[in-house]
Design an enzyme around this catalytic site. Sequence first.
Site, PDB file in Angstrom:
ATOM      1  N   HIS A   1      -0.646   0.697  -3.429  1.00 27.95           N
ATOM      2  CA  HIS A   1       0.406   1.643  -3.802  1.00 27.95           C
ATOM      3  C   HIS A   1       0.596   1.708  -5.324  1.00 27.95           C
ATOM      4  CE1 HIS A   1       3.841   4.138  -3.701  1.00 27.95           C
ATOM      5  NE2 HIS A   1       4.782   3.225  -3.537  1.00 27.95           N
TER       6      HIS A   1
ATOM      7  N   CYS B   1       7.891   7.353  -6.036  1.00 26.54           N
ATOM      8  CA  CYS B   1       6.621   7.166  -5.334  1.00 26.54           C
ATOM      9  C   CYS B   1       6.022   8.482  -4.829  1.00 26.54           C
ATOM     10  CB  CYS B   1       6.815   6.219  -4.157  1.00 26.54           C
ATOM     11  SG  CYS B   1       7.800   4.770  -4.535  1.00 26.54           S
TER      12      CYS B   1
END
Length: 391
Positions: free
Chosen positions: A335, A86
């Site tokens: 996200h 991420c």
Amino acid sequence: MRDAYVIGAGGSQYGAFPTESYRSMFRTAFESTTASVDNGIDAGDIDEAFIGMISIGGRQLGLSGPAVTEHVGLHGVPTTRLENACAASGYAVRQAVQAVRSGMADVVLAGGVEMMTDLSSDTTRYWFGVSGETEWERMAGTTFSGVYAQIASAHMAEYGTEREQLSKIAVKSHANGALNPDAHLGFECSLEQAEGAGVVADPLTLYHCCPTSDGAAAVLVASEDVVEQYTDDPVRIAGVGAASDGVGLFQRDSYTSLPATKQAAETAYEMAGVGPDAIDFAEVHDCFSIAEILAYEDLGFCEPGEGGTLIEDGVTTLEGDLPVNTSGGLKSKGHPIGATGAGQVYEAFKQLRGDAGDRQVEDAQVGLTHNVGGSGGAAVVHVLEGPEVDA
């Protein structure tokens, strides 16, 4: 070492876009970024590119960086794809800064893209899971929601943190996201909704977890030697810090802190010559609401165990002394893994130039972005200064 500046930043909307591809999403972000450069920029001005992408679902695992930069017309520009879970495009921004500061390039594109919503839930969970500790956690049945539930339970046991505090973070994030036209979940939620939602992994409810999103974001970084060609109002990247840690949660001495965040923040603060008290706003990695509480503490905004108090007292709301996740954060904005870090810098760029609209932080001069990979195996922090500070 030369100073590095953000001269432009942009992004796509985050959400579910079944008619788009990773190439078309990146084109949207790229065109948004070049359009934000005050004096304009030609593709031929860009010396290098770094693209964050983990290729959810296995799409274009090899050469995915050149696949998107060639698509937007950066022919022949050396392109490197970064995969750090991420934190992929947060590290892409860091690499852009390094290229500029070292003198190897004058203008560098850093960005990221991810398409995540066109897969089955089983496939998505698999590709999420490989960003965690594969042998000893994922293959034993853990999920990221389960890992962060363990972190939340440990924090509650050690410090008395309450689930309602996690829910108040969700309420804050959605209030900010409702003001962001690019947000995936751009709607408000009540405390009762956050508390009463279905449990995903006890003690985390649905409203404590970020969505899976499609999206792209990009940033243009320029050296002090050429910055005036492009804008009179650049945003200076004053400090950069990054660190790694054990990929698995079981490898850590504590479940209630992310050492990589602490180390990255210390490096960024030292380079910028400031401390946490200088930060006017922050975009932090809140993949789960407990992660935002850890960020408060690890970034030095409060002492360990006091993160819940910050949200209770309204310190991190848009009207508070230290607004956090003005974009809506991962929780509300969304996200898209490879795009998240660059998207945080995009929000900071808007805030520091006074372009954030209804969610603008008053007198914002110094901002921070914080991007985490996995459950803390990697972290990168940027400290950015607005044009008035640089002047």
